[in-house]
Design a protein around this motif. Structure first.
Motif, PDB file in Angstrom:
ATOM      1  N   TYR A   1       0.831  -1.209   0.000  1.00  0.00           N
ATOM      2  CA  TYR A   1       0.000   0.000   0.000  1.00  0.00           C
ATOM      3  C   TYR A   1       0.869   1.264   0.000  1.00  0.00           C
ATOM      4  CZ  TYR A   1      -3.295   3.557   1.517  1.00  0.00           C
ATOM      5  OH  TYR A   1      -4.035   4.705   1.606  1.00  0.00           O
ATOM      6  N   THR A   2       1.864   1.300   0.868  1.00  0.00           N
ATOM      7  CA  THR A   2       2.757   2.461   0.931  1.00  0.00           C
ATOM      8  C   THR A   2       3.545   2.608  -0.362  1.00  0.00           C
ATOM      9  OG1 THR A   2       2.919   2.241   3.335  1.00  0.00           O
ATOM     10  CG2 THR A   2       4.618   3.566   2.244  1.00  0.00           C
ATOM     11  N   LEU A   3       4.002   1.502  -0.923  1.00  0.00           N
ATOM     12  CA  LEU A   3       4.729   1.545  -2.191  1.00  0.00           C
ATOM     13  C   LEU A   3       3.843   2.144  -3.284  1.00  0.00           C
ATOM     14  CD1 LEU A   3       7.174   0.960  -3.979  1.00  0.00           C
ATOM     15  CD2 LEU A   3       6.289  -1.364  -4.277  1.00  0.00           C
ATOM     16  N   MET A   4       2.590   1.752  -3.337  1.00  0.00           N
ATOM     17  CA  MET A   4       1.682   2.277  -4.363  1.00  0.00           C
ATOM     18  C   MET A   4       1.478   3.782  -4.188  1.00  0.00           C
ATOM     19  SD  MET A   4       1.041  -0.160  -6.411  1.00  0.00           S
ATOM     20  CE  MET A   4       2.703  -0.680  -6.087  1.00  0.00           C
ATOM     21  N   MET A   5       1.409   4.246  -2.941  1.00  0.00           N
ATOM     22  CA  MET A   5       1.285   5.692  -2.692  1.00  0.00           C
ATOM     23  C   MET A   5       2.544   6.419  -3.160  1.00  0.00           C
ATOM     24  SD  MET A   5      -0.856   6.026   0.918  1.00  0.00           S
ATOM     25  CE  MET A   5       0.619   6.185   1.841  1.00  0.00           C
ATOM     26  N   ILE A   6       3.700   5.855  -2.892  1.00  0.00           N
ATOM     27  CA  ILE A   6       4.966   6.464  -3.311  1.00  0.00           C
ATOM     28  C   ILE A   6       5.046   6.529  -4.829  1.00  0.00           C
ATOM     29  CG2 ILE A   6       7.478   6.114  -3.396  1.00  0.00           C
ATOM     30  CD1 ILE A   6       7.232   4.971  -0.502  1.00  0.00           C
ATOM     31  N   LEU A   7       4.698   5.446  -5.493  1.00  0.00           N
ATOM     32  CA  LEU A   7       4.760   5.418  -6.959  1.00  0.00           C
ATOM     33  C   LEU A   7       3.809   6.437  -7.575  1.00  0.00           C
ATOM     34  CD1 LEU A   7       5.079   1.606  -7.766  1.00  0.00           C
ATOM     35  CD2 LEU A   7       6.880   3.311  -7.390  1.00  0.00           C
ATOM     36  N   LYS A   8       2.661   6.635  -6.956  1.00  0.00           N
ATOM     37  CA  LYS A   8       1.710   7.634  -7.450  1.00  0.00           C
ATOM     38  C   LYS A   8       2.324   9.038  -7.358  1.00  0.00           C
ATOM     39  CE  LYS A   8      -3.044   9.191  -6.977  1.00  0.00           C
ATOM     40  NZ  LYS A   8      -4.325   9.011  -6.267  1.00  0.00           N
ATOM     41  N   VAL A   9       2.945   9.337  -6.230  1.00  0.00           N
ATOM     42  CA  VAL A   9       3.596  10.646  -6.047  1.00  0.00           C
ATOM     43  C   VAL A   9       4.748  10.813  -7.044  1.00  0.00           C
ATOM     44  CG1 VAL A   9       5.002  12.041  -4.464  1.00  0.00           C
ATOM     45  CG2 VAL A   9       2.926  10.914  -3.632  1.00  0.00           C
ATOM     46  N   LEU A  10       5.494   9.741  -7.279  1.00  0.00           N
ATOM     47  CA  LEU A  10       6.629   9.794  -8.192  1.00  0.00           C
ATOM     48  C   LEU A  10       6.209   9.717  -9.664  1.00  0.00           C
ATOM     49  CD1 LEU A  10       9.153   7.537  -6.239  1.00  0.00           C
ATOM     50  CD2 LEU A  10       9.074  10.038  -6.313  1.00  0.00           C
ATOM     51  N   LYS A  11       4.909   9.505  -9.877  1.00  0.00           N
ATOM     52  CA  LYS A  11       4.328   9.465 -11.228  1.00  0.00           C
ATOM     53  C   LYS A  11       4.937   8.359 -12.102  1.00  0.00           C
ATOM     54  CE  LYS A  11       2.938  14.303 -11.312  1.00  0.00           C
ATOM     55  NZ  LYS A  11       3.516  15.149 -10.351  1.00  0.00           N
ATOM     56  N   VAL A  12       5.045   7.166 -11.505  1.00  0.00           N
ATOM     57  CA  VAL A  12       5.498   6.007 -12.268  1.00  0.00           C
ATOM     58  C   VAL A  12       4.550   4.837 -12.018  1.00  0.00           C
ATOM     59  CG1 VAL A  12       7.946   6.656 -12.292  1.00  0.00           C
ATOM     60  CG2 VAL A  12       7.093   5.201 -10.468  1.00  0.00           C
ATOM     61  N   THR A  13       4.414   3.981 -13.007  1.00  0.00           N
ATOM     62  CA  THR A  13       3.580   2.796 -12.856  1.00  0.00           C
ATOM     63  C   THR A  13       4.362   1.711 -12.122  1.00  0.00           C
ATOM     64  OG1 THR A  13       4.310   1.807 -14.934  1.00  0.00           O
ATOM     65  CG2 THR A  13       2.389   3.297 -15.042  1.00  0.00           C
ATOM     66  N   GLU A  14       3.624   0.749 -11.625  1.00  0.00           N
ATOM     67  CA  GLU A  14       4.280  -0.372 -10.946  1.00  0.00           C
ATOM     68  C   GLU A  14       5.151  -1.148 -11.926  1.00  0.00           C
ATOM     69  OE1 GLU A  14       3.079  -3.975  -7.881  1.00  0.00           O
ATOM     70  OE2 GLU A  14       1.491  -2.876  -8.894  1.00  0.00           O
ATOM     71  N   ALA A  15       4.667  -1.305 -13.156  1.00  0.00           N
ATOM     72  CA  ALA A  15       5.433  -2.029 -14.179  1.00  0.00           C
ATOM     73  C   ALA A  15       6.742  -1.307 -14.492  1.00  0.00           C
ATOM     74  CB  ALA A  15       4.599  -2.188 -15.449  1.00  0.00           C
ATOM     75  N   TYR A  16       6.673   0.012 -14.648  1.00  0.00           N
ATOM     76  CA  TYR A  16       7.886   0.803 -14.908  1.00  0.00           C
ATOM     77  C   TYR A  16       8.854   0.660 -13.737  1.00  0.00           C
ATOM     78  CZ  TYR A  16      10.998   4.770 -15.645  1.00  0.00           C
ATOM     79  OH  TYR A  16      12.115   5.558 -15.803  1.00  0.00           O
ATOM     80  N   PHE A  17       8.324   0.757 -12.523  1.00  0.00           N
ATOM     81  CA  PHE A  17       9.160   0.679 -11.332  1.00  0.00           C
ATOM     82  C   PHE A  17       9.889  -0.652 -11.254  1.00  0.00           C
ATOM     83  CE2 PHE A  17       9.846  -0.172  -6.797  1.00  0.00           C
ATOM     84  CZ  PHE A  17      10.612   0.943  -6.459  1.00  0.00           C
ATOM     85  N   GLU A  18       9.185  -1.736 -11.569  1.00  0.00           N
ATOM     86  CA  GLU A  18       9.800  -3.069 -11.502  1.00  0.00           C
ATOM     87  C   GLU A  18      10.968  -3.176 -12.473  1.00  0.00           C
ATOM     88  OE1 GLU A  18       9.179  -5.552  -9.364  1.00  0.00           O
ATOM     89  OE2 GLU A  18       7.733  -4.235  -8.391  1.00  0.00           O
ATOM     90  N   LYS A  19      10.860  -2.552 -13.638  1.00  0.00           N
ATOM     91  CA  LYS A  19      11.904  -2.640 -14.657  1.00  0.00           C
ATOM     92  C   LYS A  19      12.985  -1.566 -14.513  1.00  0.00           C
ATOM     93  CE  LYS A  19       8.809  -4.655 -18.036  1.00  0.00           C
ATOM     94  NZ  LYS A  19       8.071  -4.445 -19.283  1.00  0.00           N
ATOM     95  N   PHE A  20      12.724  -0.558 -13.659  1.00  0.00           N
ATOM     96  CA  PHE A  20      13.648   0.570 -13.504  1.00  0.00           C
ATOM     97  C   PHE A  20      14.997   0.104 -12.982  1.00  0.00           C
ATOM     98  CE2 PHE A  20      15.497   4.107 -11.078  1.00  0.00           C
ATOM     99  CZ  PHE A  20      15.504   5.100 -12.043  1.00  0.00           C
ATOM    100  N   GLU A  21      16.048   0.525 -13.667  1.00  0.00           N
ATOM    101  CA  GLU A  21      17.421   0.233 -13.248  1.00  0.00           C
ATOM    102  C   GLU A  21      18.267   1.479 -13.386  1.00  0.00           C
ATOM    103  OE1 GLU A  21      18.760  -2.467 -11.846  1.00  0.00           O
ATOM    104  OE2 GLU A  21      16.856  -3.542 -11.930  1.00  0.00           O
ATOM    105  N   GLU A  22      19.326   1.545 -12.634  1.00  0.00           N
ATOM    106  CA  GLU A  22      20.257   2.682 -12.684  1.00  0.00           C
ATOM    107  C   GLU A  22      20.841   2.812 -14.095  1.00  0.00           C
ATOM    108  OE1 GLU A  22      23.932   4.318  -9.953  1.00  0.00           O
ATOM    109  OE2 GLU A  22      23.304   2.242  -9.821  1.00  0.00           O
ATOM    110  N   GLY A  23      20.971   4.075 -14.516  1.00  0.00           N
ATOM    111  CA  GLY A  23      21.590   4.319 -15.808  1.00  0.00           C
ATOM    112  C   GLY A  23      20.568   4.528 -16.839  1.00  0.00           C
TER     113      GLY A  23
END
Length: 66
Positions: A44-66
């Motif tokens: 639940y908290t992760l979903m709230m954070i992702l909403k504020v950061l304006k990213v989808t859960e799918a994008y977040f899962e694939k997000f990597e440095e660089g």
């Protein structure tokens, strides 16, 4: 890269401080710091954070440095 590091990178890219993110999700700065350091966060908290950061859960899962 663990969840906390991803959150920190995205938060920094959005020019948000830990305090600002905490206010937007109605949590404490200490909790945001803990999440970023340990990567431990409930869904639940992760979903709230992702909403504020304006990213989808799918994008977040694939997000990597660089």
């Amino acid at each position: 890269m663990h969840t906390g590091k991803k959150i920190k990178m995205l938060r920094t890219l959005r020019s948000l401080s830990q305090e600002e993110l905490a206010e937007k999700i109605s949590k404490t700065r200490a909790l945001v710091s803990h999440i970023e350091q340990t990567g431990k966060v409930n869904h639940y908290t992760l979903m709230m954070i992702l909403k504020v950061l304006k990213v989808t859960e799918a994008y977040f899962e694939k997000f990597e440095e660089g």
